[in-house]
Design a protein around this motif. Structure first.
Motif, short mmCIF file in Angstrom:
data_model
loop_
_atom_site.label_atom_id
_atom_site.label_comp_id
_atom_site.label_asym_id
_atom_site.label_seq_id
_atom_site.Cartn_x
_atom_site.Cartn_y
_atom_site.Cartn_z
N LEU A 288 -13.98 -30.69 63.63
CA LEU A 288 -13.62 -32.02 64.12
C LEU A 288 -13.03 -31.91 65.52
N VAL A 291 -15.87 -31.38 68.24
CA VAL A 291 -16.67 -32.53 68.68
C VAL A 291 -15.79 -33.61 69.32
N GLY A 292 -14.48 -33.35 69.38
CA GLY A 292 -13.59 -34.32 70.04
C GLY A 292 -13.01 -35.37 69.12
N MET A 293 -13.21 -35.21 67.79
CA MET A 293 -12.71 -36.22 66.85
C MET A 293 -11.20 -36.17 66.68
N ILE A 306 -11.26 -46.80 72.05
CA ILE A 306 -11.09 -46.28 70.69
C ILE A 306 -10.58 -44.85 70.77
N VAL A 307 -9.47 -44.59 70.05
CA VAL A 307 -8.91 -43.24 70.01
C VAL A 307 -9.58 -42.50 68.86
N PRO A 308 -10.31 -41.40 69.17
CA PRO A 308 -11.08 -40.71 68.13
C PRO A 308 -10.27 -40.37 66.87
N GLN A 310 -7.76 -41.75 65.63
CA GLN A 310 -7.42 -42.95 64.85
C GLN A 310 -8.64 -43.46 64.08
N PHE A 311 -9.80 -43.33 64.71
CA PHE A 311 -11.03 -43.70 64.00
C PHE A 311 -11.24 -42.75 62.82
N LEU A 312 -10.98 -41.47 63.05
CA LEU A 312 -11.11 -40.49 61.96
C LEU A 312 -10.19 -40.85 60.79
N ALA A 314 -9.24 -43.67 59.88
CA ALA A 314 -9.80 -44.80 59.14
C ALA A 314 -10.92 -44.36 58.20
N LEU A 315 -11.57 -43.25 58.55
CA LEU A 315 -12.66 -42.75 57.70
C LEU A 315 -12.14 -41.93 56.52
N LEU A 316 -11.03 -41.24 56.74
CA LEU A 316 -10.52 -40.32 55.72
C LEU A 316 -9.87 -41.09 54.58
N VAL B 291 -16.61 -35.73 56.20
CA VAL B 291 -15.60 -36.75 56.53
C VAL B 291 -16.23 -38.12 56.77
N PHE B 301 -13.23 -51.45 62.04
CA PHE B 301 -12.19 -50.75 62.79
C PHE B 301 -11.83 -51.58 64.00
N GLN B 302 -10.57 -51.84 64.17
CA GLN B 302 -10.09 -52.69 65.27
C GLN B 302 -10.91 -53.98 65.35
N PHE B 311 -20.66 -43.70 66.81
CA PHE B 311 -19.43 -43.31 67.52
C PHE B 311 -19.47 -41.81 67.82
N LEU B 315 -19.35 -39.48 71.43
CA LEU B 315 -18.43 -38.36 71.70
C LEU B 315 -19.18 -37.10 72.14
N LEU B 316 -20.38 -36.92 71.59
CA LEU B 316 -21.12 -35.68 71.84
C LEU B 316 -21.70 -35.69 73.25
#
Lengths: 424, 424
Positions: A288, A291-293, A306-308, A310-312, A314-316, B291, B301-302, B311, B315-316
């Motif tokens: 994670l 890849v910058g998450m 979007i802050v990566p 914070q998005f993560l 929301a997924l977890l 994940v 999200f937001q 998303f 990032l990639l």
């Protein structure tokens, strides 16, 4: 018969509060205060029917000492239990001093904004002088020693499991088992399994900081001079076979209690702290991050910032959802090496805590349970006068016996091993 | 002297178009058409100063046969080169039939919407009957055989590298090296390194589909009856030491040319396809999938609907940015086992292509280069009459010699090994 103001209403505070309510003879009145009073009230309503403890609630922004002072003046507690964020330790200590009330917390001060240039100046100096680079250390709170002494007030720092019980174990070992302790290894193992491929117990940002920060331990040179040794993150790995859990990989981390133990255990030569992490957890964190998450820097996406991480988040899975599904045990304790009656001796003191049993009892898994129970027991020590000593003190500076007795009574009994496998 | 309508303007089409422009004696006029004409025009402007090929451009929505027909009627090409998405194969074939023009493409038909119940009915029946579950197969395009035969038109299917060159290698081996071929292993190795911890050459969604789909291969039972064997995704792994690349892990995948080769190579007993994937690439894909980052289902999200995989794409690194930094080589080819003059024989035909050399020559890395060059060479075969055979045909049904000669001339020479290490 005492009155405690409890700041915080998260997972750890909830455990401590529920335990206080089982001991109304000490905690006759409590006030639960946090930024969002509705959370406090919800918990209070759940507890009131089954406890003699009189529970009130309040809203408080503990970032500001004056807000805390105002609440203290209104509620007039005998003790302020800070079970909120470590960012607020100093503000709450200031309020306690101003109002003449005892203080306790579970983790030492760190700043919310580590880019603050004023703080940074002090931090950089300390990194150089002391030789470890963690963002937290005792210096900020030890600076209050004289003020608390003069005011005749007790400040008890770090009364969770580790820090907290880990230090009581050290005091206990020194009192009952050793003449001198030379080496201490603190081993923190979470053998819990939540069944998800990846999930974090806390904010993933805090998890990330834990695994990406340098490790450090206390060591002594040939001349007997103690010093910190800092190592790259996760670079010292050991396997240990934990009682009731089994074999786990563990990694050497920096941990706050090493700093106080190095001062308070006479003749100590080495103190290390190890925490278990599964390979799969570490692999996920690394991928994670790759890849910058895990970045906290916002990127533009669909016209929004979007802050990566914070998005993560929301997924977890919601960390609160892990409790009912986590099975397995924690095993946290200390292995000692030293001398008794002129002979070499080793000794292992540890607690084993079952996630499911904790959940059945209090609706929290063992991570919060093992921190919340010692918070309540430490508060009890201060309120009953057993741990009353003006100044600012960590757990190992007090008599461990009544504390460990309370821990056993309230759910965290200890085990001992007189022939433990040592960590090399 | 011929006129080609090229549908598509992506990375592969760009390579094919650039190569066409180096061969104006065959491709005297081309029309580049895609949904966004401005992209076609940009490429045309770059190429016009240095080629005798007369380049025009057009906008076309190739999802609809009538749009393609209208463009064909206006441009009057001798061949339609479909180097767009495989979703559009049938619409473009319909247009070619309606207007009486030859057709070619680089990958067989698959539907854009795999939830379409009409398509699903046919698909489910085929899965049961044939025994493999890929979303693409030749049945949809083979159904046009009679129509193309009656119209006296040639449809050349799958003229990329694999499918495409891989099948020409089979035809070549059968023509020059074997009396009968019993086993074919197609090995597709990308030994390129872009220096990123994780990046994808294409849309990560397509990458994901590749590694999460079941693998399958063609095998023959004791009675000599051929049949598909389907295996769980990535469950057959081999290491192979590729010439000019070195040792790589490769995995058995389903691949479209197995289906036609099983019909067109007489006496064939087994055909397998292997593709290399690095462990790190697979680990990242798995962790991201765990994940939920590879999900195509939007989450809130937001206040917005955000599709995790989109998303992630943001990032990639941009796949287009990989070209200049990718070093290393691809090695794609076929290992044959069979009989010649009554004796057992093995033989390996392969191409090695260097990412940096491709980039220097055409501004594309080897992935696009190895697909785009065979597309141009296949088109050349049809336009020069060497591969003119009314009906719908795959590459192995034609004489491989002029095609392989063209491949060598235009950048993809072959190597052969008469004593190759076999894959067990």
């Amino acid at each position: 018969m005492a009155r405690a103001l409890i700041i915080g209403c998260g997972a750890v505070a909830t455990v401590a509060i529920k335990k206080c309510c089982t001991c109304s003879e000490v905690f006759s009145e409590i006030c639960i205060a946090s930024r969002h009073r509705e959370n406090c009230e919800k918990l209070a309503q759940e507890l009131r029917p089954n406890t003699k403890t009189v529970i009130t609630t309040a809203a408080v922004d503990a970032d500001k000492a004056e807000n805390v002072s105002a609440l203290i003046r209104e509620y007039k507690p005998d003790l302020v239990m800070n079970i909120a964020l470590p960012y607020q330790d100093l503000a709450i200590m200031d309020a306690c001093l101003e109002c003449g009330v005892n203080y306790m917390d579970t983790a030492n001060y760190e700043p919310e904004n580590i880019d603050d240039p004023e703080w940074r100046k002090v931090y950089d100096k300390r990194c150089k002088e002391k030789g470890f680079s963690a963002y937290f250390d005792y210096s900020w709170q030890w600076a209050y020693k004289e003020k608390f002494e003069k005011a005749g007030l007790t400040a008890l720092l770090g009364s969770g499991f580790d820090p907290g019980v880990s230090q009581a174990y050290c005091a206990y070992a020194l009192k009952h088992q050793f003449d001198t302790i030379e080496e201490i290894d603190i081993l923190d193992c979470n053998g819990g399994d939540h069944g998800y491929k990846f999930a974090t117990n806390f904010n993933p940002e805090i998890n990330l900081r834990e695994v990406s920060a340098p490790g450090s331990y206390w060591d002594t040179d040939e001349n007997g001079k103690g010093h910190w040794v800092e190592i790259p993150a996760m670079s010292i790995k050991r396997e240990y076979n934990f009682a009731q859990v089994g074999k786990k990989d563990m990694y050497l981390l920096h941990h706050e209690e090493i700093e106080s133990l190095a001062q308070n255990i006479p003749g100590i030569k080495r103190i290390r702290f190890f925490m278990t992490f599964g390979q799969s957890y570490l692999d996920h964190m690394r991928c994670l991050e790759d890849v910058g998450m895990l970045s906290t820097q916002p990127i533009k996406f669909q016209g929004q910032d979007i802050v990566p991480i914070q998005f993560l988040k929301a997924l977890l899975p919601d960390p609160a959802s892990l409790g009912p599904r986590t099975v397995g045990k924690t095993n946290i304790g200390c292995i000692f090496k030293g001398k008794k009656d002129g002979k070499d001796k080793t000794y292992y003191l540890y607690n084993v805590c079952d996630h499911q049993e904790c959940y059945k009892e209090l609706g929290s898994q063992a991570i919060a349970y093992t921190t919340g129970v010692p918070a309540m027991c430490g508060a009890m020590m201060v309120l009953t006068g057993k741990w009353n000593k003006p100044g600012v003190h960590t757990v190992e500076e007090f008599d461990p016996d009544p504390f460990m007795e309370a821990l056993t009574k309230y759910g965290l009994p200890w085990n001992e091993d007189f022939n433990p496998v040592l960590v090399d």
